[in-house]
Design an enzyme around this catalytic site. Sequence first.
Site, PDB file in Angstrom:
ATOM      1  N   LYS A  43      21.183  68.603  60.953  1.00  0.00           N
ATOM      2  CA  LYS A  43      20.992  67.157  60.797  1.00  0.00           C
ATOM      3  C   LYS A  43      22.246  66.457  60.278  1.00  0.00           C
ATOM      4  O   LYS A  43      22.698  65.459  60.831  1.00  0.00           O
ATOM      5  CB  LYS A  43      19.811  66.889  59.860  1.00  0.00           C
ATOM      6  CG  LYS A  43      18.452  67.114  60.496  1.00  0.00           C
ATOM      7  CD  LYS A  43      17.345  66.705  59.527  1.00  0.00           C
ATOM      8  CE  LYS A  43      15.971  66.886  60.166  1.00  0.00           C
ATOM      9  NZ  LYS A  43      14.883  66.488  59.233  1.00  0.00           N
ATOM     10  N   SER A  82      29.027  71.697  53.179  1.00  0.00           N
ATOM     11  CA  SER A  82      27.897  72.574  52.848  1.00  0.00           C
ATOM     12  C   SER A  82      27.673  72.635  51.338  1.00  0.00           C
ATOM     13  O   SER A  82      28.630  72.741  50.561  1.00  0.00           O
ATOM     14  CB  SER A  82      28.162  73.987  53.369  1.00  0.00           C
ATOM     15  OG  SER A  82      28.502  73.979  54.738  1.00  0.00           O
ATOM     16  N   HIS A 101      29.942  67.334  42.226  1.00  0.00           N
ATOM     17  CA  HIS A 101      28.961  66.647  43.065  1.00  0.00           C
ATOM     18  C   HIS A 101      27.551  67.077  42.683  1.00  0.00           C
ATOM     19  O   HIS A 101      27.281  68.257  42.470  1.00  0.00           O
ATOM     20  CB  HIS A 101      29.210  67.000  44.532  1.00  0.00           C
ATOM     21  CG  HIS A 101      28.146  66.519  45.469  1.00  0.00           C
ATOM     22  ND1 HIS A 101      27.931  65.188  45.735  1.00  0.00           N
ATOM     23  CD2 HIS A 101      27.230  67.202  46.207  1.00  0.00           C
ATOM     24  CE1 HIS A 101      26.946  65.068  46.599  1.00  0.00           C
ATOM     25  NE2 HIS A 101      26.496  66.276  46.898  1.00  0.00           N
TER      26      HIS A 101
END
Length: 308
Positions: free
Chosen positions: A11, A119, A172
């Site tokens: 996606k 990723s 992150h």
Amino acid sequence: MTKIAFIGVGKIGQTIAFNTIMDGYADEVMIYDIIPELPEKFEHELRHALASKRLKVELLSTNNLDDVAGADIVVITAGKPRKPGMSRRDLFVDNAKIMMDLANKLPKKNHGAVYIMVSNPVDMMASVFARYSREFVISTGDQVETMRLRAYIAKKLKIPVYRVNGFVGGEHGEDAVVLWSTVTVNGKPFSEDLGVTKAEVEDYVKKIPGEIIRVMGGTTWGPGTIIAELIRAVALNENKVMSIATPRQFEDEIIHVSVPTVVGSSIGPSLENLLDEKDRWNLMASMKDFYNVYKENLKHLETSIQAQ
């Protein structure tokens, strides 16, 4: 000539690739995924979209990683996705094994490319890939959080988002930190007198990804657009300031933690020295925490590999 490779087109990979290709600047785009037929069928979709926009981009789709060669930019989205209730760090061992395999194979035919890691857990995967490939890797880092910060403040204050500036840094995800010394509204330093508190903003930035994942199954459209902008900045040497994670030496490891950085065909300098003392302290605390967790995760990875 700009040649971009996408490794993994689930996606988020599809969304990033679509946005990148529709920008029209890439001369050639390579699409790889391990799932049979997926790259080929995605290529058909892209060709239909390109026809509608009357754009010319050479496309190559493949299930064979050896076909990916000569890329200027390699965007890695391969790996298991984050599921509801799962932290990015929970993903570490499984996705680190994938990164080790890619780190062994991709540089053979793409040496010198800029590798952009998407990723999750993204900063740790960038660090793993750099550790085993010895290639230059950046992580998309906190650029997504940075846009969430600006969007939320703009919405709360009912002003155009271009009137809000500022960055998020550190690792992150849940441990990202708002760099308040960089945040401005209408060119002036952020103040809670405007009608929104720092705590409210920080809470939104940390919690909204989980809420989106719970309802929609993943965060796709925001990151897909924001990361495509990062790819464009590198490809077209735009020299934009973005909060990405670049490699830095921390004790005995190369780690990736986000700071506002000038992004073009070369990466840097960072603007870390322009932050105030509190923001620099928060960044250092984030780096220490990242390093400790990363080292512990590397031990789990080694144990898992030995047990195979």
